[in-house]
Design a protein around this motif. Structure first.
Motif, short mmCIF file in Angstrom:
data_model
loop_
_atom_site.label_atom_id
_atom_site.label_comp_id
_atom_site.label_asym_id
_atom_site.label_seq_id
_atom_site.Cartn_x
_atom_site.Cartn_y
_atom_site.Cartn_z
N ARG A 60 57.24 -13.78 -67.39
CA ARG A 60 58.43 -13.72 -66.55
C ARG A 60 59.05 -12.34 -66.59
O ARG A 60 58.97 -11.64 -67.60
N GLY A 176 66.14 -16.20 -60.21
CA GLY A 176 64.95 -16.72 -60.85
C GLY A 176 65.06 -18.20 -61.12
O GLY A 176 66.17 -18.74 -61.21
N LYS A 213 59.90 -16.09 -57.29
CA LYS A 213 61.03 -16.22 -58.20
C LYS A 213 60.79 -17.28 -59.28
O LYS A 213 61.58 -17.41 -60.21
#
Length: 262
Positions: A60, A176, A213
């Motif tokens: 991430r 996100g 995202k």
């Protein structure tokens, strides 16, 4: 095949596809699933990927694009696809909230050009500017503390104004989404609190969400997946993310639209 070579191929697959499954890797490399899990653990410790239930995904990222101006002209085609799908959920006489979101800016442009007779409420200045032309729909602009970087109003004054509204639909942006942590995030605390206030006053709320995202994080969690009615995407997410969405509380993926409904 040496373990180092296998590790390089696993990382390449993760970076290309966004995610991998243990079972699929086991079949590809003709080794046990336990061996693949050990490989993924090693690669996670090196910071090359993130382990998930049943597989792994790209590590991430947090790009720290705090300013709307940094994101407004990026991934425009994906945002336009998302906006077109969102339009199908809106009907005459709806009261619709559009938060500070570059995807919502694309949605506002479609609303202005449409024959929809609705009321749009927003705290985003760029959306307000789109309504400075003749249009059937009406606009209500919320005030409050202005954040030039966020291109809109947030804070206690904005939140207090939201208390009097009851929205039929809310379309919400996100920096996100982590489906494995049940987290929908943004960058600024004030923006997140205002988003949460709008969610609490909406009969239905949808994330305006580019699939990229799912691999990104903000700095402030403002909601969980189960706070939303669904997510509107430009394309289907990786299979492990879709499975997790369904496991959390999503029920189906509509044909011809990438709209996951809670």
């Amino acid at each position: 095949m040496f373990a180092e070579e296998r590790h390089e191929q696993i990382v390449a697959l993760v970076n290309r596809n966004g995610s991998v499954r243990v079972k699929e890797l086991s079949e590809l490399f003709q080794i046990t699933e336990d061996s693949i899990r050990k490989d993924l653990t090693i690669l996670e410790r090196k910071g090359l990927l993130k382990k998930t239930y049943g597989g792994a995904m790209r590590k991430r990222v947090n790009l720290h694009d705090l300013n709307v101006s940094q994101r407004k002209d990026r991934n425009t085609q994906a945002k336009q696809m998302i906006a077109s799908k969102a339009m199908k959920l809106i009907k005459d006489d709806d009261m619709v909230f559009l938060d500070i979101s570059t995807a919502n800016l694309e949605l506002a442009r479609l609303i202005v050009k449409s024959t929809l007779n609705i009321i749009v409420v927003t705290n985003m200045v760029d959306i307000m500017l789109e309504f400075m032309v003749p249009t059937v729909s009406r606009l209500i602009m919320l005030g409050g503390s202005f954040s030039s970087g966020r291109d809109g109003f947030t804070g206690s004054l904005t939140d207090r104004q939201l208390e009097d509204f009851r929205f039929d639909l809310a379309f919400m942006g996100a920096v996100g989404v982590d489906v494995f942590d049940n987290s929908v995030s943004t960058y600024m605390v004030e923006d997140g609190i205002t988003k949460r206030a709008a969610l609490n006053r909406s009969k239905a709320a949808y994330m305006m969400l580019e699939t990229r995202k799912f691999n990104a994080d903000g700095t402030y969690k403002y909601a969980g997946l189960d706070n939303f009615s669904g997510a509107i995407l430009e394309s289907a997410p990786p299979s492990d993310i879709e499975e997790k969405l369904i496991a959390v509380s999503y029920t189906h993926l509509r044909a011809h639209e990438t709209v996951l409904d809670l």
